[in-house]
Design a protein around this motif. Structure first.
Motif, PDB file in Angstrom:
ATOM      1  N   CYS A  56       0.848  -1.208   0.000  1.00 33.18           N
ATOM      2  CA  CYS A  56       0.000   0.000   0.000  1.00 33.18           C
ATOM      3  C   CYS A  56       0.882   1.257   0.000  1.00 33.18           C
ATOM      4  N   ALA A  57       1.931   1.239   0.822  1.00 30.41           N
ATOM      5  CA  ALA A  57       2.835   2.406   0.891  1.00 30.41           C
ATOM      6  C   ALA A  57       3.493   2.646  -0.465  1.00 30.41           C
ATOM      7  N   VAL A  58       3.880   1.559  -1.120  1.00 29.71           N
ATOM      8  CA  VAL A  58       4.506   1.682  -2.447  1.00 29.71           C
ATOM      9  C   VAL A  58       3.502   2.271  -3.442  1.00 29.71           C
ATOM     10  N   LEU A  59       2.268   1.760  -3.408  1.00 34.24           N
ATOM     11  CA  LEU A  59       1.239   2.239  -4.344  1.00 34.24           C
ATOM     12  C   LEU A  59       0.930   3.716  -4.114  1.00 34.24           C
ATOM     13  N   LEU A  60       0.900   4.124  -2.847  1.00 36.83           N
ATOM     14  CA  LEU A  60       0.562   5.516  -2.547  1.00 36.83           C
ATOM     15  C   LEU A  60       1.706   6.467  -2.883  1.00 36.83           C
ATOM     16  N   SER A  61       2.911   5.927  -2.940  1.00 40.70           N
ATOM     17  CA  SER A  61       4.059   6.806  -3.176  1.00 40.70           C
ATOM     18  C   SER A  61       4.371   6.993  -4.657  1.00 40.70           C
ATOM     19  N   SER A  62       3.808   6.133  -5.504  1.00 41.76           N
ATOM     20  CA  SER A  62       4.136   6.239  -6.927  1.00 41.76           C
ATOM     21  C   SER A  62       2.883   6.114  -7.783  1.00 41.76           C
ATOM     22  N   ARG A  63       2.574   7.152  -8.512  1.00 46.78           N
ATOM     23  CA  ARG A  63       1.388   7.111  -9.363  1.00 46.78           C
ATOM     24  C   ARG A  63       1.567   6.098 -10.502  1.00 46.78           C
ATOM     25  N   ARG A  64       2.822   5.941 -10.934  1.00 46.53           N
ATOM     26  CA  ARG A  64       3.079   4.992 -12.016  1.00 46.53           C
ATOM     27  C   ARG A  64       2.740   3.563 -11.562  1.00 46.53           C
ATOM     28  N   LEU A  65       3.162   3.238 -10.336  1.00 44.66           N
ATOM     29  CA  LEU A  65       2.858   1.901  -9.811  1.00 44.66           C
ATOM     30  C   LEU A  65       1.369   1.765  -9.471  1.00 44.66           C
ATOM     31  N   LEU A  66       0.785   2.871  -8.998  1.00 38.32           N
ATOM     32  CA  LEU A  66      -0.639   2.841  -8.642  1.00 38.32           C
ATOM     33  C   LEU A  66      -1.499   2.498  -9.853  1.00 38.32           C
ATOM     34  N   THR A  67      -1.071   2.960 -11.030  1.00 42.80           N
ATOM     35  CA  THR A  67      -1.853   2.715 -12.243  1.00 42.80           C
ATOM     36  C   THR A  67      -1.298   1.562 -13.080  1.00 42.80           C
ATOM     37  N   LEU A 109      -7.061  -2.281 -15.073  1.00 40.90           N
ATOM     38  CA  LEU A 109      -5.948  -1.439 -15.538  1.00 40.90           C
ATOM     39  C   LEU A 109      -5.342  -1.959 -16.849  1.00 40.90           C
ATOM     40  N   PHE A 110      -5.756  -3.150 -17.278  1.00 38.98           N
ATOM     41  CA  PHE A 110      -5.333  -3.658 -18.589  1.00 38.98           C
ATOM     42  C   PHE A 110      -6.198  -3.067 -19.709  1.00 38.98           C
ATOM     43  N   ALA A 111      -7.323  -2.468 -19.351  1.00 36.81           N
ATOM     44  CA  ALA A 111      -8.255  -1.966 -20.364  1.00 36.81           C
ATOM     45  C   ALA A 111      -7.724  -0.687 -20.999  1.00 36.81           C
ATOM     46  N   PRO A 112      -8.086  -0.431 -22.262  1.00 35.99           N
ATOM     47  CA  PRO A 112      -7.692   0.844 -22.883  1.00 35.99           C
ATOM     48  C   PRO A 112      -8.238   2.037 -22.099  1.00 35.99           C
ATOM     49  N   ASP A 113      -9.441   1.913 -21.536  1.00 39.14           N
ATOM     50  CA  ASP A 113     -10.007   2.979 -20.698  1.00 39.14           C
ATOM     51  C   ASP A 113     -10.231   2.395 -19.298  1.00 39.14           C
ATOM     52  N   PRO A 114      -9.196   2.402 -18.457  1.00 33.87           N
ATOM     53  CA  PRO A 114      -9.289   1.726 -17.160  1.00 33.87           C
ATOM     54  C   PRO A 114     -10.343   2.333 -16.237  1.00 33.87           C
ATOM     55  N   GLU A 115     -10.544   3.620 -16.328  1.00 37.06           N
ATOM     56  CA  GLU A 115     -11.526   4.249 -15.435  1.00 37.06           C
ATOM     57  C   GLU A 115     -12.939   3.743 -15.742  1.00 37.06           C
TER      58      GLU A 115
ATOM     59  N   MET B   1     -13.384 -12.061 -30.174  1.00 40.16           N
ATOM     60  CA  MET B   1     -14.822 -12.037 -29.917  1.00 40.16           C
ATOM     61  C   MET B   1     -15.177 -10.875 -28.973  1.00 40.16           C
ATOM     62  N   PHE B   2     -14.447 -10.798 -27.859  1.00 41.32           N
ATOM     63  CA  PHE B   2     -14.654  -9.679 -26.931  1.00 41.32           C
ATOM     64  C   PHE B   2     -13.462  -8.737 -27.034  1.00 41.32           C
ATOM     65  N   SER B   3     -13.742  -7.448 -26.884  1.00 41.09           N
ATOM     66  CA  SER B   3     -12.640  -6.489 -26.892  1.00 41.09           C
ATOM     67  C   SER B   3     -11.900  -6.559 -25.563  1.00 41.09           C
ATOM     68  N   ARG B   4     -10.689  -6.008 -25.554  1.00 44.72           N
ATOM     69  CA  ARG B   4      -9.904  -6.001 -24.320  1.00 44.72           C
ATOM     70  C   ARG B   4     -10.639  -5.214 -23.223  1.00 44.72           C
ATOM     71  N   GLN B   5     -11.317  -4.147 -23.667  1.00 42.81           N
ATOM     72  CA  GLN B   5     -12.073  -3.333 -22.712  1.00 42.81           C
ATOM     73  C   GLN B   5     -13.161  -4.178 -22.037  1.00 42.81           C
ATOM     74  N   THR B   6     -13.917  -4.891 -22.856  1.00 45.90           N
ATOM     75  CA  THR B   6     -15.020  -5.705 -22.317  1.00 45.90           C
ATOM     76  C   THR B   6     -14.492  -6.778 -21.372  1.00 45.90           C
ATOM     77  N   LEU B   7     -13.432  -7.453 -21.807  1.00 47.79           N
ATOM     78  CA  LEU B   7     -12.872  -8.527 -20.977  1.00 47.79           C
ATOM     79  C   LEU B   7     -12.407  -7.983 -19.634  1.00 47.79           C
ATOM     80  N   ALA B   8     -11.696  -6.844 -19.682  1.00 47.88           N
ATOM     81  CA  ALA B   8     -11.139  -6.290 -18.443  1.00 47.88           C
ATOM     82  C   ALA B   8     -12.232  -5.857 -17.476  1.00 47.88           C
ATOM     83  N   GLN B   9     -13.335  -5.322 -18.018  1.00 50.60           N
ATOM     84  CA  GLN B   9     -14.356  -4.799 -17.108  1.00 50.60           C
ATOM     85  C   GLN B   9     -15.337  -5.854 -16.625  1.00 50.60           C
ATOM     86  N   LEU B  10     -15.433  -6.976 -17.338  1.00 49.67           N
ATOM     87  CA  LEU B  10     -16.399  -7.995 -16.917  1.00 49.67           C
ATOM     88  C   LEU B  10     -15.753  -9.225 -16.283  1.00 49.67           C
TER      89      LEU B  10
END
Lengths: 303, 169
Positions: A56-67, A109-115, B1-10
Protein backbone atom coordinates in the motif's frame (compact mmCIF):
# COMPACT_ATOMS: atom_id res chain seq x y z
CA UNK A 1 -19.90 35.74 -34.23
CA UNK A 2 -16.55 34.13 -34.97
CA UNK A 3 -15.09 35.40 -31.70
CA UNK A 4 -18.13 34.11 -29.90
CA UNK A 5 -17.75 30.69 -31.51
CA UNK A 6 -14.06 30.66 -30.66
CA UNK A 7 -14.84 31.64 -27.09
CA UNK A 8 -17.43 28.94 -26.71
CA UNK A 9 -15.03 26.52 -28.37
CA UNK A 10 -12.37 27.41 -25.81
CA UNK A 11 -14.88 27.11 -22.99
CA UNK A 12 -15.88 23.73 -24.30
CA UNK A 13 -12.26 22.66 -24.58
CA UNK A 14 -11.53 23.93 -21.08
CA UNK A 15 -14.61 22.20 -19.72
CA UNK A 16 -13.66 18.99 -21.48
CA UNK A 17 -10.14 19.26 -20.12
CA UNK A 18 -11.42 19.98 -16.62
CA UNK A 19 -13.84 17.08 -16.91
CA UNK A 20 -11.06 14.73 -18.02
CA UNK A 21 -8.80 15.91 -15.22
CA UNK A 22 -11.57 15.43 -12.66
CA UNK A 23 -12.36 12.02 -14.08
CA UNK A 24 -8.73 10.91 -13.93
CA UNK A 25 -8.36 12.28 -10.42
CA UNK A 26 -11.33 10.30 -9.21
CA UNK A 27 -9.91 7.09 -10.59
CA UNK A 28 -6.68 7.86 -8.75
CA UNK A 29 -8.56 8.54 -5.51
CA UNK A 30 -10.49 5.26 -5.84
CA UNK A 31 -7.23 3.38 -6.40
CA UNK A 32 -5.51 5.13 -3.49
CA UNK A 33 -8.38 4.40 -1.09
CA UNK A 34 -8.59 0.83 -2.38
CA UNK A 35 -4.89 0.37 -1.58
CA UNK A 36 -5.67 1.42 2.00
CA UNK A 37 -8.69 -0.88 2.02
CA UNK A 38 -6.55 -3.81 0.88
CA UNK A 39 -4.00 -3.19 3.66
CA UNK A 40 -6.50 -2.61 6.47
CA UNK A 41 -9.31 -5.07 5.73
CA UNK A 42 -7.78 -7.56 3.31
CA UNK A 43 -6.59 -10.07 5.88
CA UNK A 44 -6.46 -10.70 9.62
CA UNK A 45 -3.03 -12.30 9.36
CA UNK A 46 -0.49 -9.95 10.99
CA UNK A 47 2.42 -11.04 8.76
CA UNK A 48 0.47 -10.75 5.54
CA UNK A 49 -1.04 -7.48 6.70
CA UNK A 50 2.54 -6.18 7.04
CA UNK A 51 3.23 -7.22 3.44
CA UNK A 52 0.04 -5.51 2.25
CA UNK A 53 0.85 -2.38 4.27
CA UNK A 54 4.22 -2.20 2.50
CA UNK A 55 2.53 -2.72 -0.86
CA UNK A 56 0.00 0.00 0.00
CA UNK A 57 2.84 2.41 0.89
CA UNK A 58 4.51 1.68 -2.45
CA UNK A 59 1.24 2.24 -4.34
CA UNK A 60 0.56 5.52 -2.55
CA UNK A 61 4.06 6.81 -3.18
CA UNK A 62 4.14 6.24 -6.93
CA UNK A 63 1.39 7.11 -9.36
CA UNK A 64 3.08 4.99 -12.02
CA UNK A 65 2.86 1.90 -9.81
CA UNK A 66 -0.64 2.84 -8.64
CA UNK A 67 -1.85 2.71 -12.24
CA UNK A 68 0.08 -0.43 -13.13
CA UNK A 69 -1.94 -3.67 -12.90
CA UNK A 70 0.91 -5.76 -11.55
CA UNK A 71 1.10 -4.51 -7.92
CA UNK A 72 -2.67 -4.97 -7.69
CA UNK A 73 -2.45 -8.48 -9.04
CA UNK A 74 0.29 -9.14 -6.48
CA UNK A 75 -2.01 -7.85 -3.71
CA UNK A 76 -4.93 -9.92 -5.03
CA UNK A 77 -2.59 -12.93 -5.23
CA UNK A 78 -1.64 -12.52 -1.56
CA UNK A 79 -5.30 -12.21 -0.54
CA UNK A 80 -6.34 -15.14 -2.75
CA UNK A 81 -3.59 -17.35 -1.34
CA UNK A 82 -4.56 -16.45 2.22
CA UNK A 83 -8.24 -17.19 1.53
CA UNK A 84 -7.36 -20.48 -0.18
CA UNK A 85 -5.14 -21.70 2.63
CA UNK A 86 -7.71 -20.70 5.25
CA UNK A 87 -10.36 -22.29 3.04
CA UNK A 88 -12.97 -20.48 0.99
CA UNK A 89 -15.55 -22.24 3.17
CA UNK A 90 -14.46 -20.42 6.30
CA UNK A 91 -13.25 -16.94 5.41
CA UNK A 92 -15.72 -14.11 5.98
CA UNK A 93 -17.65 -12.89 2.96
CA UNK A 94 -16.34 -9.34 3.22
CA UNK A 95 -12.76 -10.63 2.87
CA UNK A 96 -13.80 -12.33 -0.35
CA UNK A 97 -15.45 -9.12 -1.56
CA UNK A 98 -12.28 -7.14 -0.75
CA UNK A 99 -10.28 -9.75 -2.71
CA UNK A 100 -12.65 -9.39 -5.67
CA UNK A 101 -12.46 -5.61 -5.54
CA UNK A 102 -8.63 -5.55 -5.38
CA UNK A 103 -8.54 -7.98 -8.30
CA UNK A 104 -10.93 -5.71 -10.22
CA UNK A 105 -8.66 -2.72 -9.55
CA UNK A 106 -5.80 -4.65 -11.16
CA UNK A 107 -7.58 -6.35 -14.06
CA UNK A 108 -9.34 -3.17 -15.21
CA UNK A 109 -5.95 -1.44 -15.54
CA UNK A 110 -5.33 -3.66 -18.59
CA UNK A 111 -8.26 -1.97 -20.36
CA UNK A 112 -7.69 0.84 -22.88
CA UNK A 113 -10.01 2.98 -20.70
CA UNK A 114 -9.29 1.73 -17.16
CA UNK A 115 -11.53 4.25 -15.43
CA UNK A 116 -14.56 3.18 -17.42
CA UNK A 117 -13.64 -0.46 -16.94
CA UNK A 118 -13.46 -0.04 -13.14
CA UNK A 119 -16.80 1.78 -13.24
CA UNK A 120 -18.43 -1.15 -15.05
CA UNK A 121 -16.76 -3.69 -12.76
CA UNK A 122 -17.86 -1.74 -9.68
CA UNK A 123 -21.42 -1.51 -10.94
CA UNK A 124 -21.74 -5.24 -11.65
CA UNK A 125 -19.91 -6.28 -8.47
CA UNK A 126 -22.47 -4.30 -6.45
CA UNK A 127 -25.30 -5.76 -8.54
CA UNK A 128 -23.91 -9.25 -7.85
CA UNK A 129 -23.40 -8.59 -4.15
CA UNK A 130 -26.93 -7.33 -3.56
CA UNK A 131 -28.50 -9.80 -6.00
CA UNK A 132 -26.88 -12.76 -4.23
CA UNK A 133 -27.74 -11.38 -0.80
CA UNK A 134 -31.40 -11.11 -1.88
CA UNK A 135 -31.32 -14.58 -3.44
CA UNK A 136 -30.11 -16.19 -0.19
CA UNK A 137 -32.64 -14.32 1.93
CA UNK A 138 -35.41 -15.63 -0.31
CA UNK A 139 -33.93 -19.13 -0.62
CA UNK A 140 -33.33 -19.49 3.13
CA UNK A 141 -37.01 -19.04 3.87
CA UNK A 142 -36.44 -17.41 7.27
CA UNK A 143 -37.57 -13.98 6.08
CA UNK A 144 -41.06 -14.90 4.89
CA UNK A 145 -42.58 -15.06 8.39
CA UNK A 146 -40.32 -12.36 9.80
CA UNK A 147 -38.47 -15.02 11.78
CA UNK A 148 -34.92 -13.96 11.01
CA UNK A 149 -35.31 -10.35 12.07
CA UNK A 150 -37.53 -11.24 15.02
CA UNK A 151 -34.85 -13.63 16.24
CA UNK A 152 -32.20 -10.95 15.79
CA UNK A 153 -34.26 -8.57 17.94
CA UNK A 154 -34.96 -11.19 20.58
CA UNK A 155 -31.60 -12.82 20.84
CA UNK A 156 -28.97 -10.12 20.54
CA UNK A 157 -28.20 -8.67 23.96
CA UNK A 158 -27.10 -5.38 22.36
CA UNK A 159 -30.70 -4.86 21.30
CA UNK A 160 -32.21 -5.80 24.67
CA UNK A 161 -32.78 -2.19 25.77
CA UNK A 162 -34.44 -1.28 22.47
CA UNK A 163 -36.55 -4.40 22.71
CA UNK A 164 -37.86 -3.50 26.16
CA UNK A 165 -38.54 0.10 25.23
CA UNK A 166 -40.06 -0.27 21.75
CA UNK A 167 -41.10 -3.91 21.70
CA UNK A 168 -43.08 -3.88 24.92
CA UNK A 169 -41.26 -6.94 26.28
CA UNK A 170 -40.54 -6.94 30.00
CA UNK A 171 -36.80 -6.90 30.82
CA UNK A 172 -37.17 -10.13 32.85
CA UNK A 173 -38.64 -11.90 29.82
CA UNK A 174 -35.86 -10.52 27.59
CA UNK A 175 -33.36 -12.15 29.95
CA UNK A 176 -35.43 -15.35 30.11
CA UNK A 177 -35.02 -15.65 26.33
CA UNK A 178 -31.22 -15.35 26.57
CA UNK A 179 -31.16 -17.96 29.34
CA UNK A 180 -33.36 -20.34 27.33
CA UNK A 181 -31.04 -20.17 24.32
CA UNK A 182 -27.94 -20.57 26.53
CA UNK A 183 -29.55 -23.67 28.06
CA UNK A 184 -30.33 -25.12 24.62
CA UNK A 185 -26.71 -24.71 23.59
CA UNK A 186 -25.16 -26.15 26.72
CA UNK A 187 -27.40 -29.20 27.28
CA UNK A 188 -27.47 -32.45 25.26
CA UNK A 189 -29.54 -32.14 22.10
CA UNK A 190 -33.11 -33.36 22.69
CA UNK A 191 -35.03 -31.62 19.88
CA UNK A 192 -37.50 -30.37 22.52
CA UNK A 193 -39.00 -26.93 21.96
CA UNK A 194 -38.69 -24.19 24.57
CA UNK A 195 -40.87 -21.09 24.70
CA UNK A 196 -39.46 -17.77 23.49
CA UNK A 197 -41.21 -14.68 24.78
CA UNK A 198 -42.30 -12.05 22.28
CA UNK A 199 -45.07 -9.50 21.80
CA UNK A 200 -47.31 -8.63 18.83
CA UNK A 201 -45.29 -5.45 18.44
CA UNK A 202 -42.05 -7.44 18.10
CA UNK A 203 -43.81 -9.71 15.56
CA UNK A 204 -44.71 -6.62 13.57
CA UNK A 205 -41.17 -5.25 13.77
CA UNK A 206 -39.82 -8.63 12.64
CA UNK A 207 -42.15 -8.63 9.61
CA UNK A 208 -41.41 -5.02 8.69
CA UNK A 209 -37.64 -5.39 9.02
CA UNK A 210 -37.58 -8.71 7.16
CA UNK A 211 -39.60 -7.56 4.18
CA UNK A 212 -37.95 -4.15 4.25
CA UNK A 213 -34.54 -5.81 3.99
CA UNK A 214 -35.55 -8.04 1.09
CA UNK A 215 -37.21 -5.18 -0.73
CA UNK A 216 -34.35 -2.76 -0.05
CA UNK A 217 -31.56 -5.10 -1.12
CA UNK A 218 -33.58 -6.29 -4.12
CA UNK A 219 -34.11 -2.73 -5.28
CA UNK A 220 -30.39 -1.94 -4.92
CA UNK A 221 -29.56 -5.03 -7.01
CA UNK A 222 -32.05 -4.05 -9.72
CA UNK A 223 -30.84 -0.45 -9.85
CA UNK A 224 -27.27 -1.60 -10.47
CA UNK A 225 -28.27 -4.32 -12.89
CA UNK A 226 -30.74 -2.37 -15.02
CA UNK A 227 -29.50 -0.02 -17.75
CA UNK A 228 -30.59 3.37 -16.43
CA UNK A 229 -30.76 6.67 -18.24
CA UNK A 230 -28.27 9.38 -17.29
CA UNK A 231 -31.02 11.15 -15.33
CA UNK A 232 -31.86 8.10 -13.23
CA UNK A 233 -28.30 6.94 -12.56
CA UNK A 234 -27.89 8.91 -9.30
CA UNK A 235 -30.55 6.54 -7.88
CA UNK A 236 -27.79 3.94 -7.74
CA UNK A 237 -25.64 6.25 -5.65
CA UNK A 238 -28.54 7.15 -3.38
CA UNK A 239 -29.33 3.47 -2.84
CA UNK A 240 -25.78 2.45 -1.93
CA UNK A 241 -25.18 5.52 0.23
CA UNK A 242 -28.54 4.99 1.93
CA UNK A 243 -27.75 1.34 2.58
CA UNK A 244 -24.37 2.14 4.09
CA UNK A 245 -25.77 4.89 6.33
CA UNK A 246 -28.77 2.90 7.56
CA UNK A 247 -28.53 -0.90 7.44
CA UNK A 248 -24.75 -1.08 7.66
CA UNK A 249 -24.73 1.37 10.57
CA UNK A 250 -27.41 -0.60 12.44
CA UNK A 251 -25.88 -4.02 11.68
CA UNK A 252 -22.27 -3.39 10.71
CA UNK A 253 -20.59 -6.29 9.03
CA UNK A 254 -16.95 -5.49 9.68
CA UNK A 255 -15.28 -3.76 6.77
CA UNK A 256 -18.08 -4.20 4.24
CA UNK A 257 -18.97 -0.52 3.91
CA UNK A 258 -15.53 0.48 2.64
CA UNK A 259 -15.38 -1.76 -0.47
CA UNK A 260 -19.06 -1.04 -1.21
CA UNK A 261 -18.33 2.69 -1.17
CA UNK A 262 -15.24 2.22 -3.35
CA UNK A 263 -17.22 0.29 -5.95
CA UNK A 264 -20.00 2.88 -5.68
CA UNK A 265 -17.62 5.79 -6.14
CA UNK A 266 -15.95 4.12 -9.13
CA UNK A 267 -19.27 3.67 -10.96
CA UNK A 268 -20.84 7.01 -10.00
CA UNK A 269 -21.54 9.64 -12.67
CA UNK A 270 -18.97 12.39 -13.28
CA UNK A 271 -20.49 15.07 -11.09
CA UNK A 272 -18.85 17.52 -8.73
CA UNK A 273 -20.86 16.30 -5.72
CA UNK A 274 -19.91 12.65 -6.08
CA UNK A 275 -16.46 12.52 -4.51
CA UNK A 276 -17.19 14.64 -1.40
CA UNK A 277 -20.48 12.83 -0.82
CA UNK A 278 -18.90 9.36 -0.98
CA UNK A 279 -15.89 10.34 1.14
CA UNK A 280 -18.16 12.14 3.60
CA UNK A 281 -20.33 9.02 3.85
CA UNK A 282 -17.25 6.95 4.65
CA UNK A 283 -16.36 9.34 7.49
CA UNK A 284 -19.94 9.65 8.81
CA UNK A 285 -20.42 5.86 8.67
CA UNK A 286 -17.23 5.29 10.68
CA UNK A 287 -18.27 7.89 13.27
CA UNK A 288 -21.81 6.53 13.60
CA UNK A 289 -20.61 2.95 13.95
CA UNK A 290 -18.17 4.08 16.63
CA UNK A 291 -20.85 6.03 18.51
CA UNK A 292 -23.42 3.24 18.34
CA UNK A 293 -21.29 0.13 18.60
CA UNK A 294 -18.19 1.45 20.34
CA UNK A 295 -15.83 0.28 17.62
CA UNK A 296 -14.70 2.46 14.70
CA UNK A 297 -14.44 -0.42 12.26
CA UNK A 298 -17.75 -1.95 13.19
CA UNK A 299 -18.31 -5.43 14.47
CA UNK A 300 -20.19 -8.22 12.90
CA UNK A 301 -23.33 -8.36 14.98
CA UNK A 302 -24.24 -11.90 14.05
CA UNK A 303 -21.08 -13.53 12.88
CA UNK B 1 -14.82 -12.04 -29.92
CA UNK B 2 -14.65 -9.68 -26.93
CA UNK B 3 -12.64 -6.49 -26.89
CA UNK B 4 -9.90 -6.00 -24.32
CA UNK B 5 -12.07 -3.33 -22.71
CA UNK B 6 -15.02 -5.70 -22.32
CA UNK B 7 -12.87 -8.53 -20.98
CA UNK B 8 -11.14 -6.29 -18.44
CA UNK B 9 -14.36 -4.80 -17.11
CA UNK B 10 -16.40 -7.99 -16.92
CA UNK B 11 -13.75 -10.52 -15.84
CA UNK B 12 -14.06 -10.01 -12.09
CA UNK B 13 -17.89 -9.77 -11.95
CA UNK B 14 -17.91 -13.04 -13.94
CA UNK B 15 -15.48 -14.56 -11.44
CA UNK B 16 -17.79 -13.44 -8.62
CA UNK B 17 -20.66 -15.33 -10.23
CA UNK B 18 -18.53 -18.46 -10.65
CA UNK B 19 -17.52 -18.37 -6.96
CA UNK B 20 -21.16 -17.80 -5.97
CA UNK B 21 -22.39 -20.64 -8.20
CA UNK B 22 -19.98 -23.13 -6.66
CA UNK B 23 -21.04 -21.91 -3.20
CA UNK B 24 -24.72 -22.48 -4.01
CA UNK B 25 -23.93 -26.01 -5.21
CA UNK B 26 -21.79 -26.75 -2.15
CA UNK B 27 -24.44 -25.50 0.28
CA UNK B 28 -26.92 -27.89 -1.37
CA UNK B 29 -24.58 -30.87 -1.54
CA UNK B 30 -22.44 -30.54 1.59
CA UNK B 31 -22.69 -29.11 5.09
CA UNK B 32 -21.33 -25.71 4.09
CA UNK B 33 -23.25 -22.94 5.84
CA UNK B 34 -24.81 -20.38 3.49
CA UNK B 35 -23.12 -17.57 5.45
CA UNK B 36 -19.77 -18.62 4.05
CA UNK B 37 -18.15 -19.66 0.79
CA UNK B 38 -18.31 -16.43 -1.22
CA UNK B 39 -22.00 -16.53 -2.14
CA UNK B 40 -22.93 -13.53 0.03
CA UNK B 41 -25.59 -15.35 2.03
CA UNK B 42 -24.81 -13.41 5.20
CA UNK B 43 -27.81 -12.50 7.35
CA UNK B 44 -29.89 -15.08 5.50
CA UNK B 45 -30.26 -17.61 8.33
CA UNK B 46 -30.03 -17.57 12.11
CA UNK B 47 -27.93 -20.74 11.82
CA UNK B 48 -24.59 -18.96 12.25
CA UNK B 49 -21.36 -19.80 14.01
CA UNK B 50 -22.49 -17.91 17.14
CA UNK B 51 -25.41 -20.29 17.56
CA UNK B 52 -23.66 -23.50 16.53
CA UNK B 53 -22.19 -25.58 19.33
CA UNK B 54 -20.35 -28.84 19.83
CA UNK B 55 -21.29 -31.59 22.27
CA UNK B 56 -18.76 -34.34 22.93
CA UNK B 57 -19.82 -37.57 24.63
CA UNK B 58 -17.13 -39.96 25.91
CA UNK B 59 -17.48 -43.75 26.13
CA UNK B 60 -15.35 -46.40 27.88
CA UNK B 61 -14.19 -49.65 26.28
CA UNK B 62 -17.47 -51.34 27.24
CA UNK B 63 -19.47 -48.62 25.49
CA UNK B 64 -20.72 -47.01 28.71
CA UNK B 65 -21.19 -43.26 28.61
CA UNK B 66 -18.62 -41.25 30.57
CA UNK B 67 -20.63 -38.06 30.30
CA UNK B 68 -21.25 -35.33 27.78
CA UNK B 69 -19.24 -32.13 27.61
CA UNK B 70 -19.27 -28.96 25.63
CA UNK B 71 -16.44 -27.23 23.85
CA UNK B 72 -14.26 -26.91 26.95
CA UNK B 73 -12.86 -30.40 26.24
CA UNK B 74 -11.40 -29.22 22.93
CA UNK B 75 -7.65 -28.56 23.36
CA UNK B 76 -6.47 -25.04 22.55
CA UNK B 77 -4.25 -26.14 19.67
CA UNK B 78 -7.25 -27.27 17.61
CA UNK B 79 -9.50 -24.29 18.38
CA UNK B 80 -9.06 -23.02 14.81
CA UNK B 81 -10.41 -26.37 13.62
CA UNK B 82 -13.41 -25.98 15.94
CA UNK B 83 -14.09 -22.58 14.44
CA UNK B 84 -13.83 -24.01 10.93
CA UNK B 85 -16.04 -26.97 11.82
CA UNK B 86 -18.82 -24.62 12.91
CA UNK B 87 -19.07 -23.28 9.36
CA UNK B 88 -18.15 -26.43 7.50
CA UNK B 89 -18.46 -29.50 9.76
CA UNK B 90 -16.98 -32.03 7.37
CA UNK B 91 -15.73 -35.41 8.52
CA UNK B 92 -12.04 -34.49 8.34
CA UNK B 93 -12.46 -31.56 10.73
CA UNK B 94 -14.60 -33.50 13.20
CA UNK B 95 -12.08 -36.38 13.05
CA UNK B 96 -9.28 -33.98 13.97
CA UNK B 97 -11.29 -32.61 16.87
CA UNK B 98 -12.16 -36.10 18.10
CA UNK B 99 -8.55 -37.26 17.93
CA UNK B 100 -7.44 -34.17 19.83
CA UNK B 101 -9.99 -34.89 22.59
CA UNK B 102 -8.74 -38.50 22.82
CA UNK B 103 -5.16 -37.25 23.05
CA UNK B 104 -4.22 -38.94 19.78
CA UNK B 105 -1.82 -37.33 17.31
CA UNK B 106 -3.76 -34.98 15.10
CA UNK B 107 -2.89 -34.98 11.45
CA UNK B 108 -0.38 -32.16 11.17
CA UNK B 109 -1.31 -29.18 9.08
CA UNK B 110 0.81 -28.34 6.09
CA UNK B 111 3.68 -25.90 6.48
CA UNK B 112 1.78 -23.30 4.47
CA UNK B 113 -1.22 -23.70 6.77
CA UNK B 114 0.93 -23.21 9.86
CA UNK B 115 2.34 -20.02 8.36
CA UNK B 116 -0.83 -18.51 6.95
CA UNK B 117 -3.72 -19.68 9.12
CA UNK B 118 -4.08 -17.33 12.03
CA UNK B 119 -7.78 -18.21 12.17
CA UNK B 120 -10.72 -16.21 13.38
CA UNK B 121 -11.00 -18.59 16.34
CA UNK B 122 -10.96 -16.56 19.48
CA UNK B 123 -11.25 -17.77 23.08
CA UNK B 124 -14.77 -16.36 23.01
CA UNK B 125 -15.52 -19.34 20.80
CA UNK B 126 -16.04 -21.23 24.04
CA UNK B 127 -18.89 -19.06 25.22
CA UNK B 128 -21.91 -20.78 26.78
CA UNK B 129 -19.65 -23.57 28.00
CA UNK B 130 -18.44 -24.55 31.45
CA UNK B 131 -15.27 -26.50 32.27
CA UNK B 132 -16.12 -30.17 31.94
CA UNK B 133 -14.22 -33.45 32.11
CA UNK B 134 -15.21 -37.06 31.50
CA UNK B 135 -15.59 -39.52 34.40
CA UNK B 136 -12.64 -41.55 33.04
CA UNK B 137 -10.36 -41.59 30.04
CA UNK B 138 -12.62 -42.22 27.05
CA UNK B 139 -11.90 -44.91 24.47
CA UNK B 140 -14.36 -43.45 22.02
CA UNK B 141 -15.94 -40.04 21.58
CA UNK B 142 -19.03 -38.98 19.73
CA UNK B 143 -19.08 -35.41 18.47
CA UNK B 144 -22.39 -33.72 17.73
CA UNK B 145 -22.51 -30.34 16.09
CA UNK B 146 -25.76 -28.60 16.93
CA UNK B 147 -27.54 -25.40 16.10
CA UNK B 148 -30.70 -23.61 17.14
CA UNK B 149 -33.92 -23.29 15.16
CA UNK B 150 -36.57 -20.62 15.76
CA UNK B 151 -40.27 -21.05 15.06
CA UNK B 152 -41.46 -17.46 14.67
CA UNK B 153 -45.13 -18.38 14.38
CA UNK B 154 -45.33 -20.29 17.68
CA UNK B 155 -42.54 -18.36 19.44
CA UNK B 156 -40.42 -21.33 20.35
CA UNK B 157 -36.88 -22.55 19.76
CA UNK B 158 -35.06 -25.85 19.89
CA UNK B 159 -31.59 -27.26 19.44
CA UNK B 160 -31.07 -29.72 16.61
CA UNK B 161 -28.21 -31.83 15.36
CA UNK B 162 -26.45 -30.63 12.20
CA UNK B 163 -24.10 -33.61 12.01
CA UNK B 164 -22.32 -36.17 14.18
CA UNK B 165 -19.09 -38.13 14.03
CA UNK B 166 -17.43 -40.84 16.15
CA UNK B 167 -13.73 -41.35 16.77
CA UNK B 168 -12.22 -44.51 18.31
CA UNK B 169 -8.92 -44.52 20.17
Amino acid sequence: MTMRAEASGLTLAAATHAHAATAGERHIVVLQLSAVLMAVWGTDHPGLQGVLMALCAVLLSSRRLLTSPWPWLLGAGVLGAWISVNSWSIVSQHKIFVFEWVLACGVTLFAPDPERALAVSGRFLLAGLFGLATFWKLAGGEYFDGGFMEWLLLWREELGGILSRFGGLDAALVKANYDAVAQLRSAPITNDWVAIHATPRIDLWGDLLSWGTILGEGVVALLFLAPLSERLRPARDLSILGFVLTVDVAFPYTGFAFPMLMAGLAQAPQRAWVRPVYLGTLVVHTLLVFLIHGHPLGRSILY
Amino acid sequence: MFSRQTLAQLAVPALMLVIAAQQIVRVQTSLLNSNRGGGFGMFSTIDSSHLRFLRVEGFDAAGRSLGSCGESVIPDEVLPVLHQARWMPDEARLERLGRAVLGLPVEPSTRLERVLVNSDAKPAARSFDRACTFAARPERVRLELGSVEFDAVNHRARAYRVTAHEVQR
